[in-house]
Design an enzyme around this catalytic site. Structure first.
Site, short mmCIF file in Angstrom:
data_model
loop_
_atom_site.label_atom_id
_atom_site.label_comp_id
_atom_site.label_asym_id
_atom_site.label_seq_id
_atom_site.Cartn_x
_atom_site.Cartn_y
_atom_site.Cartn_z
N LYS A 125 -9.72 -3.28 -29.07
CA LYS A 125 -8.99 -2.15 -28.59
C LYS A 125 -8.39 -1.41 -27.55
O LYS A 125 -8.97 -0.53 -26.66
CB LYS A 125 -9.68 -1.17 -30.52
CG LYS A 125 -8.68 -0.17 -30.74
CD LYS A 125 -8.08 -0.83 -31.82
CE LYS A 125 -7.54 -0.22 -33.34
NZ LYS A 125 -6.06 -1.29 -34.26
N ASP A 165 -0.92 0.02 -32.71
CA ASP A 165 -0.93 0.72 -33.62
C ASP A 165 -1.16 2.02 -34.37
O ASP A 165 0.07 2.42 -33.82
CB ASP A 165 -2.94 1.47 -33.31
CG ASP A 165 -3.82 0.83 -34.21
OD1 ASP A 165 -4.54 0.39 -34.86
OD2 ASP A 165 -4.23 2.54 -34.33
P1 NAD Z 1 1.30 5.43 -37.74
O1 NAD Z 1 1.12 5.74 -36.61
O2 NAD Z 1 2.20 4.43 -37.54
O3 NAD Z 1 1.44 6.64 -39.78
C1 NAD Z 1 -0.08 6.78 -39.11
C2 NAD Z 1 0.16 8.22 -40.51
O4 NAD Z 1 -0.55 9.04 -41.08
C3 NAD Z 1 1.24 9.19 -40.26
O5 NAD Z 1 2.26 9.05 -41.12
C4 NAD Z 1 0.99 9.90 -39.77
O6 NAD Z 1 1.74 11.66 -39.84
C5 NAD Z 1 -0.55 10.32 -41.31
N1 NAD Z 1 -1.72 10.96 -40.43
C6 NAD Z 1 -2.59 10.97 -39.12
N2 NAD Z 1 -3.49 11.49 -39.28
C7 NAD Z 1 -3.84 11.96 -40.72
C8 NAD Z 1 -4.73 13.02 -41.63
N3 NAD Z 1 -5.62 13.76 -40.99
N4 NAD Z 1 -4.43 13.17 -42.94
C9 NAD Z 1 -3.02 12.53 -43.40
N5 NAD Z 1 -2.42 11.39 -42.58
C10 NAD Z 1 -2.49 11.50 -41.59
O7 NAD Z 1 0.20 4.47 -37.74
P2 NAD Z 1 0.36 3.01 -38.59
O8 NAD Z 1 0.24 1.89 -37.74
O9 NAD Z 1 0.27 2.71 -39.67
O10 NAD Z 1 -1.72 3.11 -38.76
C11 NAD Z 1 -2.41 3.65 -39.70
C12 NAD Z 1 -3.88 3.07 -39.88
O11 NAD Z 1 -3.56 2.17 -40.39
C13 NAD Z 1 -5.16 3.58 -38.86
O12 NAD Z 1 -6.21 3.56 -38.96
C14 NAD Z 1 -4.64 1.88 -37.74
O13 NAD Z 1 -6.00 1.89 -36.88
C15 NAD Z 1 -4.88 1.08 -39.05
N6 NAD Z 1 -4.00 0.07 -39.26
C16 NAD Z 1 -2.25 -0.08 -38.79
C17 NAD Z 1 -2.26 -1.72 -38.32
C18 NAD Z 1 -0.64 -1.39 -37.64
O14 NAD Z 1 -0.77 -2.80 -37.77
N7 NAD Z 1 0.18 -0.90 -37.30
C19 NAD Z 1 -2.54 -2.61 -38.72
C20 NAD Z 1 -4.45 -2.41 -39.13
C21 NAD Z 1 -4.43 -1.98 -39.12
#
Ligand code: NAD
Length: 435
Positions: A125, A165
């Site tokens: 990461k 991410d």
């Molecule tokens: P992103 O940046 O595209 O979206 C994050 C979203 O969460 C946004 O809408 C933001 O406003 C919201 N957010 C942030 N802090 C918040 C809070 N405290 N309370 C409520 N909402 C909040 O990120 P993403 O890629 O969708 O990733 C989200 C999660 O999923 C992370 O934990 C990431 O590690 C995990 N993840 C992502 C992927 C991927 O392919 N992008 C894969 C596996 C896991």
């Protein structure tokens, strides 16, 4: 730039105890989940510290010329947890909350996730401490390029392959690809995944994490003789993971009653128009004031009236304070580490099924694996092949976890960790120690 090795040395426990720095709650949580399962596994105790320590952690300073002429120095990290099963693989996060502890914990989770879906990767990461929303496009590009050059010694198609991410996207991956390729003198498609399709990315990668969540949830519902049309869903976080999950579930007949972003969200018991909300969020960057529902806070979303709760924002959002008030009967983890161990225990006592992150959100890294394979082969698949292969891998992983949970009489997280940690431990045992 300096390199540190954060492995703990079990031979000198007393000395370690005195100098050991305090770790963040999230790091402690990730280790608690590991320890809880390791103790039940009858594994050789000598492997415990090997399995729980990151192999390599790099901290870098990235000086960036800002648009107003100032030079600002950003701190970045890359943590590589365990590479026994293959090159390191894991996301790159841009957020003010990024810390060394966070990337080390997320790298460990990624090791278990990659092993659970049986990909030939170790876990990694990376992250940069920055307020994404305050950076101009040019500043973001210069920061990404400088970070890439700083972590260059430890990334590469056979070493460590970053991916998007929270806070990063296909454009950031394109800059990373270009910087790396310029420095090695040729286009190196395999160095990063989640790239734009025109630059050798995979079709289907953008929605892959949401699609994987949909695949896992469908399999779980089938064990309850239910389908998507039987469920009301609340999704926290409306970024890549949250939006595509909500969209795919909505398209299959689920009623998405609540969605939220960082600033708050909306609730409508008759179901939210997800496509309209997606367009609104793209344009406004927030969901507050979206006219298709009543305004709610993130805390209200977690405890709203629904059947399935999907935390898809950040870690530690389902705490022991919130857990007792959750009405959903299923929590399907879209984010990494959204549920604290204490909340997890409480949910178990309440009879709530938790589909753990390392299973349910593994669709993203699975299609990243497909993208890496396509890039190395220079031969590109069509969307149907990507979606079919993703479904096959996610369903196989669910079946294995479900069978293990039945056999051991345990919850899904324990079953998933038992399989994943067992696979990594076996790879370590067979390889032995160098030298
Ligand atoms: P992103 O940046 O595209 O979206 C994050 C979203 O969460 C946004 O809408 C933001 O406003 C919201 N957010 C942030 N802090 C918040 C809070 N405290 N309370 C409520 N909402 C909040 O990120 P993403 O890629 O969708 O990733 C989200 C999660 O999923 C992370 O934990 C990431 O590690 C995990 N993840 C992502 C992927 C991927 O392919 N992008 C894969 C596996 C896991």
């Amino acid at each position: 730039m300096h390199m540190t090795n954060n492995g703990t040395n079990q031979l000198t426990p007393k000395k370690q105890e005195a100098t050991k720095p305090a770790h963040s709650k999230f790091w402690v949580n990730a280790h608690q989940y590991f320890d809880r399962v390791f103790q039940t596994m009858n594994l050789d105790q000598t492997w415990r510290s090997v399995l729980s320590s990151p192999k390599r952690v790099l901290t870098v300073s990235c000086p960036v010329r800002m648009d107003d002429g100032r030079i600002q120095v950003f701190t970045g990290y890359r943590a590589q947890h365990n590479g026994a099963r293959g090159p390191f693989k894991g996301g790159l996060r841009y957020d003010p909350s990024v810390s060394l502890d966070e990337v080390m914990a997320l790298a460990m989770l990624q090791t278990w996730k990659n092993a659970l879906v049986d990909l030939p990767f170790g876990g990694a990461k990376g992250g940069i401490v920055c307020d994404n929303k305050k950076l101009s496009v040019g500043e973001r590009e210069r920061l990404t390029r400088r970070y890439t050059s700083e972590v260059m010694p430890i990334i590469g198609p056979n070493q460590d392959i970053p991916a998007p991410d929270a806070g990063t996207d296909a454009q950031v991956m394109a800059w990373l690809l270009d910087t790396y390729s310029m420095m090695v003198g040729h286009q190196e498609l395999g160095v990063v995944t989640g790239k734009p399709v025109v630059l050798g990315g995979s079709v289907g990668r953008e929605e892959a994490t949401g699609r994987g969540i949909m695949n896992v949830l469908r399999k779980f519902l089938a064990t309850q003789n239910k389908t998507f049309t039987d469920i009301r869903v609340a999704v926290q976080g409306f970024g890549n993971v949250g939006f595509h999950t909500a969209r795919l579930l909505d398209a299959r007949g689920a009623t998405v009653v609540a969605i939220s972003a960082k600033e708050g969200g909306i609730y409508d018991e008759s179901g939210i128009d997800i496509d309209a909300a997606g367009l609104y969020y793209k344009e406004q960057g927030v969901l507050t004031d979206f006219p298709g529902g009543d305004a709610i806070t993130n805390e209200e979303l977690l405890v709203c009236d629904c059947d399935v709760l999907i935390p898809a924002a950040m870690e530690n959002t389902i705490t022991e304070e919130v857990a007792p008030h959750i009405k959903a009967r299923v929590v399907c983890e879209g984010a990494n580490g959204p549920t604290t161990p204490k909340a997890d225990e409480l949910l178990g006592e309440m009879g709530v099924t938790v589909l753990p992150d390392i299973l349910s959100n593994a669709g993203g890294v699975t299609v990243s694996y497909f993208e890496w394979v396509q890039g190395l082969d220079n031969y590109f698949w069509n969307l149907k092949r990507v979606q079919d292969e993703l479904q096959r891998i996610m369903e196989r992983a669910f079946d294995e976890v479900n069978a293990k949970a039945d056999e051991a009489g345990c919850d899904y997280r324990t079953a998933a960790y038992t399989i994943a940690v067992g696979r990594v431990a076996e790879a370590c045992r067979l390889k032995g120690l160098f030298p």
